[in-house]
Design a protein around this motif. Structure first.
Motif, PDB file in Angstrom:
ATOM      1  N   ARG A 181      46.488  43.383  33.472  1.00 30.30           N
ATOM      2  CA  ARG A 181      45.371  42.993  32.604  1.00 30.30           C
ATOM      3  C   ARG A 181      44.281  42.296  33.407  1.00 30.30           C
ATOM      4  NH1 ARG A 181      49.794  40.761  29.258  1.00 30.30           N
ATOM      5  NH2 ARG A 181      50.309  42.269  27.608  1.00 30.30           N
ATOM      6  N   ILE A 182      43.047  42.764  33.229  1.00 32.47           N
ATOM      7  CA  ILE A 182      41.873  42.139  33.841  1.00 32.47           C
ATOM      8  C   ILE A 182      41.134  41.382  32.742  1.00 32.47           C
ATOM      9  CG2 ILE A 182      39.707  42.519  35.073  1.00 32.47           C
ATOM     10  CD1 ILE A 182      40.935  45.177  36.068  1.00 32.47           C
ATOM     11  N   ILE A 183      40.917  40.088  32.957  1.00 31.82           N
ATOM     12  CA  ILE A 183      40.250  39.249  31.957  1.00 31.82           C
ATOM     13  C   ILE A 183      38.841  38.911  32.434  1.00 31.82           C
ATOM     14  CG2 ILE A 183      40.346  37.110  30.628  1.00 31.82           C
ATOM     15  CD1 ILE A 183      42.769  38.752  30.057  1.00 31.82           C
ATOM     16  N   CYS A 184      37.862  39.064  31.543  1.00 35.23           N
ATOM     17  CA  CYS A 184      36.499  38.601  31.808  1.00 35.23           C
ATOM     18  C   CYS A 184      36.135  37.589  30.735  1.00 35.23           C
ATOM     19  CB  CYS A 184      35.501  39.755  31.807  1.00 35.23           C
ATOM     20  SG  CYS A 184      33.794  39.218  32.084  1.00 35.23           S
ATOM     21  N   LEU A 185      36.073  36.320  31.123  1.00 37.63           N
ATOM     22  CA  LEU A 185      35.782  35.240  30.184  1.00 37.63           C
ATOM     23  C   LEU A 185      34.295  34.902  30.270  1.00 37.63           C
ATOM     24  CD1 LEU A 185      36.800  33.072  28.211  1.00 37.63           C
ATOM     25  CD2 LEU A 185      37.434  31.680  30.190  1.00 37.63           C
ATOM     26  N   SER A 186      33.491  35.585  29.443  1.00 37.14           N
ATOM     27  CA  SER A 186      32.030  35.386  29.441  1.00 37.14           C
ATOM     28  C   SER A 186      31.477  35.799  28.084  1.00 37.14           C
ATOM     29  CB  SER A 186      31.346  36.256  30.508  1.00 37.14           C
ATOM     30  OG  SER A 186      31.736  35.894  31.811  1.00 37.14           O
ATOM     31  N   ILE A 253      45.312  32.849  26.615  1.00 30.98           N
ATOM     32  CA  ILE A 253      44.829  34.192  26.959  1.00 30.98           C
ATOM     33  C   ILE A 253      44.929  34.422  28.464  1.00 30.98           C
ATOM     34  CG2 ILE A 253      42.745  35.629  27.092  1.00 30.98           C
ATOM     35  CD1 ILE A 253      41.966  34.467  24.355  1.00 30.98           C
ATOM     36  N   LEU A 254      44.485  33.439  29.238  1.00 29.40           N
ATOM     37  CA  LEU A 254      44.504  33.587  30.690  1.00 29.40           C
ATOM     38  C   LEU A 254      45.932  33.705  31.227  1.00 29.40           C
ATOM     39  CD1 LEU A 254      41.689  31.114  31.806  1.00 29.40           C
ATOM     40  CD2 LEU A 254      41.545  33.584  31.456  1.00 29.40           C
ATOM     41  N   GLN A 255      46.859  33.029  30.594  1.00 29.55           N
ATOM     42  CA  GLN A 255      48.251  33.110  31.023  1.00 29.55           C
ATOM     43  C   GLN A 255      48.808  34.524  30.860  1.00 29.55           C
ATOM     44  OE1 GLN A 255      49.929  30.791  32.578  1.00 29.55           O
ATOM     45  NE2 GLN A 255      48.398  29.179  32.349  1.00 29.55           N
ATOM     46  N   GLN A 256      48.173  35.335  30.019  1.00 29.48           N
ATOM     47  CA  GLN A 256      48.613  36.715  29.809  1.00 29.48           C
ATOM     48  C   GLN A 256      47.908  37.697  30.747  1.00 29.48           C
ATOM     49  OE1 GLN A 256      48.922  37.668  25.374  1.00 29.48           O
ATOM     50  NE2 GLN A 256      47.990  35.633  25.283  1.00 29.48           N
ATOM     51  N   GLY A 257      46.966  37.181  31.576  1.00 30.04           N
ATOM     52  CA  GLY A 257      46.183  38.038  32.458  1.00 30.04           C
ATOM     53  C   GLY A 257      46.762  38.153  33.852  1.00 30.04           C
ATOM     54  N   THR A 258      46.181  39.034  34.643  1.00 29.10           N
ATOM     55  CA  THR A 258      46.597  39.278  36.029  1.00 29.10           C
ATOM     56  C   THR A 258      45.445  39.024  36.990  1.00 29.10           C
ATOM     57  OG1 THR A 258      48.018  41.058  35.182  1.00 29.10           O
ATOM     58  CG2 THR A 258      47.702  40.953  37.576  1.00 29.10           C
ATOM     59  N   ILE A 259      44.279  39.579  36.666  1.00 30.53           N
ATOM     60  CA  ILE A 259      43.065  39.407  37.468  1.00 30.53           C
ATOM     61  C   ILE A 259      41.976  38.807  36.581  1.00 30.53           C
ATOM     62  CG2 ILE A 259      41.231  40.610  38.753  1.00 30.53           C
ATOM     63  CD1 ILE A 259      43.302  42.778  39.439  1.00 30.53           C
ATOM     64  N   ALA A 282      44.434  36.066  40.051  1.00 27.39           N
ATOM     65  CA  ALA A 282      43.685  36.485  41.233  1.00 27.39           C
ATOM     66  C   ALA A 282      42.264  36.783  40.787  1.00 27.39           C
ATOM     67  CB  ALA A 282      44.331  37.727  41.846  1.00 27.39           C
ATOM     68  N   VAL A 283      41.271  36.436  41.606  1.00 26.42           N
ATOM     69  CA  VAL A 283      39.880  36.468  41.143  1.00 26.42           C
ATOM     70  C   VAL A 283      39.006  37.409  41.966  1.00 26.42           C
ATOM     71  CG1 VAL A 283      37.789  35.087  40.820  1.00 26.42           C
ATOM     72  CG2 VAL A 283      40.020  34.150  40.172  1.00 26.42           C
ATOM     73  N   VAL A 284      38.198  38.182  41.223  1.00 24.79           N
ATOM     74  CA  VAL A 284      37.110  38.975  41.800  1.00 24.79           C
ATOM     75  C   VAL A 284      35.821  38.418  41.187  1.00 24.79           C
ATOM     76  CG1 VAL A 284      36.080  41.257  42.003  1.00 24.79           C
ATOM     77  CG2 VAL A 284      38.569  41.013  42.057  1.00 24.79           C
ATOM     78  N   SER A 285      34.913  37.936  42.038  1.00 24.95           N
ATOM     79  CA  SER A 285      33.767  37.189  41.521  1.00 24.95           C
ATOM     80  C   SER A 285      32.445  37.616  42.138  1.00 24.95           C
ATOM     81  CB  SER A 285      33.967  35.691  41.780  1.00 24.95           C
ATOM     82  OG  SER A 285      32.797  34.955  41.465  1.00 24.95           O
ATOM     83  N   THR A 286      31.393  37.531  41.335  1.00 23.53           N
ATOM     84  CA  THR A 286      30.022  37.618  41.815  1.00 23.53           C
ATOM     85  C   THR A 286      29.792  36.546  42.883  1.00 23.53           C
ATOM     86  OG1 THR A 286      27.710  37.422  41.129  1.00 23.53           O
ATOM     87  CG2 THR A 286      29.269  36.083  39.943  1.00 23.53           C
ATOM     88  N   ASN A 287      28.836  36.785  43.778  1.00 19.47           N
ATOM     89  CA  ASN A 287      28.603  35.832  44.873  1.00 19.47           C
ATOM     90  C   ASN A 287      27.376  34.955  44.643  1.00 19.47           C
ATOM     91  OD1 ASN A 287      26.505  37.609  45.290  1.00 19.47           O
ATOM     92  ND2 ASN A 287      27.272  38.437  47.223  1.00 19.47           N
ATOM     93  N   VAL A 288      26.903  34.823  43.404  1.00 23.64           N
ATOM     94  CA  VAL A 288      25.680  34.062  43.130  1.00 23.64           C
ATOM     95  C   VAL A 288      26.000  32.595  42.854  1.00 23.64           C
ATOM     96  CG1 VAL A 288      24.503  36.103  42.227  1.00 23.64           C
ATOM     97  CG2 VAL A 288      25.732  34.592  40.654  1.00 23.64           C
ATOM     98  N   GLY A 289      24.936  31.744  42.897  1.00 25.35           N
ATOM     99  CA  GLY A 289      25.092  30.337  42.576  1.00 25.35           C
ATOM    100  C   GLY A 289      26.134  29.674  43.453  1.00 25.35           C
ATOM    101  N   TYR A 290      27.008  28.880  42.826  1.00 23.25           N
ATOM    102  CA  TYR A 290      28.042  28.155  43.557  1.00 23.25           C
ATOM    103  C   TYR A 290      29.325  28.966  43.702  1.00 23.25           C
ATOM    104  CZ  TYR A 290      30.358  23.911  45.276  1.00 23.25           C
ATOM    105  OH  TYR A 290      30.999  22.991  46.059  1.00 23.25           O
ATOM    106  N   CYS A 291      29.330  30.197  43.179  1.00 25.76           N
ATOM    107  CA  CYS A 291      30.565  31.000  43.157  1.00 25.76           C
ATOM    108  C   CYS A 291      31.175  31.163  44.537  1.00 25.76           C
ATOM    109  CB  CYS A 291      30.290  32.370  42.543  1.00 25.76           C
ATOM    110  SG  CYS A 291      29.755  32.319  40.822  1.00 25.76           S
ATOM    111  N   GLY A 292      30.316  31.345  45.553  1.00 21.96           N
ATOM    112  CA  GLY A 292      30.815  31.568  46.900  1.00 21.96           C
ATOM    113  C   GLY A 292      31.522  30.373  47.502  1.00 21.96           C
ATOM    114  N   MET A 319      42.177  44.693  44.735  1.00 23.03           N
ATOM    115  CA  MET A 319      42.969  43.628  44.120  1.00 23.03           C
ATOM    116  C   MET A 319      44.055  44.200  43.217  1.00 23.03           C
ATOM    117  SD  MET A 319      43.080  40.277  44.305  1.00 23.03           S
ATOM    118  CE  MET A 319      41.554  39.350  44.413  1.00 23.03           C
ATOM    119  N   ALA A 320      43.700  45.232  42.457  1.00 18.37           N
ATOM    120  CA  ALA A 320      44.679  45.828  41.544  1.00 18.37           C
ATOM    121  C   ALA A 320      45.797  46.536  42.296  1.00 18.37           C
ATOM    122  CB  ALA A 320      43.979  46.815  40.604  1.00 18.37           C
ATOM    123  N   GLY A 321      45.494  47.027  43.498  1.00 19.36           N
ATOM    124  CA  GLY A 321      46.468  47.829  44.220  1.00 19.36           C
ATOM    125  C   GLY A 321      47.376  47.057  45.155  1.00 19.36           C
ATOM    126  N   ASP A 322      47.204  45.736  45.245  1.00 22.09           N
ATOM    127  CA  ASP A 322      47.961  44.960  46.230  1.00 22.09           C
ATOM    128  C   ASP A 322      48.504  43.681  45.597  1.00 22.09           C
ATOM    129  OD1 ASP A 322      48.896  43.475  48.414  1.00 22.09           O
ATOM    130  OD2 ASP A 322      47.298  44.175  49.742  1.00 22.09           O
TER     131      ASP A 322
END
Length: 363
Positions: A181-186, A253-259, A282-292, A319-322
């Motif tokens: 499961r991939i979660i996008c909290l926005s 909800i997040l506890q049920q997620g993977t990425i 595990a997180v895949v994130s945009t590189n804007v603002g303070y994210c980096g 990320m999904a494959g490893d």
């Protein structure tokens, strides 16, 4: 030390969550911590501790003398010395300052790109800043902008922090396959860039491997929301992409997620990334603002340019494959959050700033 957090609404959003977190965390650290909401209540009211004094001002217009009077009465009755105004609530704080000059105002800028771009009510903000005693910002870009543009000498960088609600009741059952499961909290609005995420999910053909995408956040049922739903339908993703709207049980909800994924075009300091990390995603994130700073590429997660769908597709695929990569990066992120963005560290720094403002008042 007697402090009021001020926010315009309690709908689910980063600034709103931080206002509630601040009120709750200060409640056990200072003599008096309270929360005032100007315009609209919402789901986050449930997260405010019962011991925290609360007032809803029911502001109905830009200049609402009745709401200002109600706020002034609450401040005077509780002998509040500092009003900590989050986001756009600074305007109400300034009206209070005019009516009741005794109080000190801190403005907290959470919103990243919006306040640094031309035309975002900058004239009003600059005029209002003459009434600020300090400004708190959530990244160094905002600090530089505030120092150049606002009429206030004290500008302080302070990171956000996240709190896991241990008493939260699980209400939302997340669909899909465990471990995929991939979660996008926005919230569903354009700057959050869901369209790019949907395109990447489609292009990677994640659904063929039983992966699913879950969009959690306020759905305003507007043109943007309709576009996303039409995209899902036209690309036959209905069995793999799910929209939940605002939910009160984010941690569950997040506890049920993977990425966890964040695709925003701009950000200040997203609490969402901290919540992903504390939940072990595990997180895949945009590189804007303070994210980096939070998601250090290849160490605490994978990052991408929010205008590059191929880059996002590649990072999701990797990320999904490893599974081992997901495990090592999620552990590294959780460690970084506990070391650098803990509640204790941020609260100690904030209280020190409060003390400095109160001491300046006494001089």
């Amino acid at each position: 030390m007697r402090v009021l957090q001020l926010i315009d609404s309690l709908e689910a959003g980063g600034a709103e969550r931080m206002a509630v977190n601040y009120a709750n965390s200060l409640g056990v650290r200072i003599a008096f911590s309270a929360l005032a909401v100007t315009r609209k209540e919402g789901l986050l009211k449930e997260q405010l501790h019962e011991t925290i004094p609360y007032v809803f001002l029911q502001r109905k217009r830009t200049i609402d003398f009745q709401a200002v009077s109600k706020l002034k009465r609450f401040v005077k009755d509780n002998n509040i010395a500092i009003v900590h105004a989050h986001g756009t609530s600074y305007f109400m704080a300034v009206m209070l300052k005019i009516a009741y000059p005794k109080i000190k105002i801190i403005w907290h800028d959470h919103h990243g790109g919006r306040s640094t771009q031309k035309g975002y009510k900058n004239a009003v903000l600059k005029a209002a800043s003459r009434f600020f005693d300090a400004v708190v910002v959530v990244n160094h870009e905002l600090k530089a902008w505030a120092e150049r543009n606002l009429a206030v000498s004290k500008v302080v960088y302070l990171p956000n922090f996240a709190i896991q609600n241990e008493t939260e009741q699980k209400q939302t059952i997340v669909k899909g396959t465990d471990g995929k499961r991939i979660i996008c909290l926005s919230n569903l609005r354009h700057p959050k860039n869901h369209a790019l995420l949907l395109e990447a999910f489609r292009d990677f053909e994640l659904k063929n491997g039983d992966w699913s995408l879950h969009l959690v956040g306020k759905d305003s049922q507007d043109e943007y929301s309709s576009f996303l739903k039409q995209f899902i339908k036209e690309n036959h993703l209905e069995d793999n992409v799910f929209i939940y709207g605002s939910c009160p049980d984010i941690n569950a909800i997040l506890q049920q997620g993977t990425i966890g994924v964040l695709a925003s075009i701009y950000e200040g300091f997203p609490v969402t990334l901290l919540e992903y990390g504390l939940a072990g995603l595990a997180v895949v994130s945009t590189n804007v603002g303070y994210c980096g700073e939070i998601i250090e590429h290849e160490k605490t997660g994978l990052s991408f340019n929010p205008s590059d769908v191929k880059m996002l597709t590649a990072q999701l695929q990797r990320m999904a494959g490893d599974e081992q990569l997901r495990k090592s990066m999620s552990e590294a992120l959780k460690t970084r959050i506990k070391q650098s963005y803990s509640e204790e560290i941020v609260m100690n720094a904030l209280i020190l700033q409060y003390q400095n403002i109160l001491n300046a008042k006494q001089k």
